[in-house]
Design an enzyme around this catalytic site. Sequence first.
Site, PDB file in Angstrom:
ATOM      1  N   LYS A  34       0.850  -1.200   0.000  1.00  0.00           N
ATOM      2  CA  LYS A  34       0.000   0.000   0.000  1.00  0.00           C
ATOM      3  C   LYS A  34       0.883   1.247   0.000  1.00  0.00           C
ATOM      4  O   LYS A  34       2.082   1.169   0.283  1.00  0.00           O
ATOM      5  CB  LYS A  34      -0.912  -0.019   1.231  1.00  0.00           C
ATOM      6  CG  LYS A  34      -0.169   0.001   2.561  1.00  0.00           C
ATOM      7  CD  LYS A  34      -1.103  -0.295   3.736  1.00  0.00           C
ATOM      8  CE  LYS A  34      -0.342  -0.318   5.054  1.00  0.00           C
ATOM      9  NZ  LYS A  34      -1.187  -0.797   6.180  1.00  0.00           N
ATOM     10  N   TYR A 254      16.045  29.673   8.760  1.00  0.00           N
ATOM     11  CA  TYR A 254      14.800  30.357   9.132  1.00  0.00           C
ATOM     12  C   TYR A 254      14.651  30.465  10.642  1.00  0.00           C
ATOM     13  O   TYR A 254      14.989  29.527  11.381  1.00  0.00           O
ATOM     14  CB  TYR A 254      13.602  29.590   8.576  1.00  0.00           C
ATOM     15  CG  TYR A 254      13.384  29.792   7.098  1.00  0.00           C
ATOM     16  CD1 TYR A 254      13.116  31.050   6.578  1.00  0.00           C
ATOM     17  CD2 TYR A 254      13.442  28.706   6.226  1.00  0.00           C
ATOM     18  CE1 TYR A 254      12.909  31.224   5.217  1.00  0.00           C
ATOM     19  CE2 TYR A 254      13.234  28.866   4.868  1.00  0.00           C
ATOM     20  CZ  TYR A 254      12.966  30.136   4.363  1.00  0.00           C
ATOM     21  OH  TYR A 254      12.766  30.305   3.025  1.00  0.00           O
TER      22      TYR A 254
END
Length: 358
Positions: A34, A254
């Site tokens: 999956k 940042y």
Amino acid sequence: MRPLIAHIDLAAIRHNYDLAKRCAPGRQAFAVVKANAYGHGVREVVTCLQDLADGFAVASLEEAAEVRALHGNARILLLEGCFEPNEYRVAAQLCLDVVVQNEAQAAALLAGALPAALNVWLKLDSGMHRLGFSASALRECFTRLRGAGQVAELNLISHFACADLRGHSLNEDQLACFLALLDLDFDQRSLANSAAVLTIPAAHMDWIRPGIMLYGATPFADLSAAELGLQPAMTLSARLIAIREVAPGESVGYGAAWVAQRPSRIGTVSCGYADGYPRHAPSGTPLLVNGQRAALAGRVSMDMLAVDLTDLPDAALGDPVELWGKHLPIDEVAAHAGSIGYELLTKVTARVPRKYSA
Ligand SMILES: *Cc1c(COP(=O)(O)O)cnc(C)c1O
């Protein structure tokens, strides 16, 4: 070309599948593919397991159709069953094995004629309380489905909530709940995910369902993939695309979240959160530069992250950086980021080219 590649070692996946089978001698295995084979590429993974796997397991009809197109006659199990009544017809056309996990699904299955009878896996809620029938409701459903024209094999399936926590009392309780239904004459039984394949032999039943272990990551917090004999399938590799000196007191990235405590050498790496690297990985999360350990410095950007090279004076522009893989367990990176290998693997984004070795 941007230097970021997910190298996928298909031989490792075959090795890990073999290991799962050796853990459960004589049992069959649904290779769980999956979510694009946990991010590794469902086409390549199914193809590499084509002659080896007894079956495949997926989460939706769309995923099942992709596997069926690659493999004409493998058993393919729909782990959550059909989401809409009209999907049973398609499931029958594709010759799928379907989970039936609630009354609505059972009613939809029995509502009409199908082009072929389906192998049905009645899902028992043995204690996880996510999907499945209670034991008494399952007995009742068994009686209705046994002999129905839409049903070929009638099988039993359940799922552990805590198989990754060795010795957790819920494991015993769930196993006991499962065993208590085996007076019914199911054709096949399945209970074990990777963690149970590796540590709960009493749960192996007829079909095991290994997922994460195929990809060489560990389901356990306290047992490494290497200790389990698993080989990592994915290595995420980037390069140093810039290097600079940063004076004490100056910040990197940042939010100016990392501040140099000493004269520092900072490398910029061509991988960021838009590639699937976890943005919440804190400073100190390990990376390998030229095979040597170094620490993430500051916030992860969309396309880049920074690494502290101060203790690696030989590191140079263009040097290879392993974010996780053969030499740095993904589970270690995930632990730093407060996550698990499953999440990191499935979140590697489409813009990262996958390069396969047989
Ligand atoms: C995903 C899944 C598995 C595989 O679990 P792993 O922990 O990756 O081995 C097995 N069974 C079910 C029902 C699943 O949804």
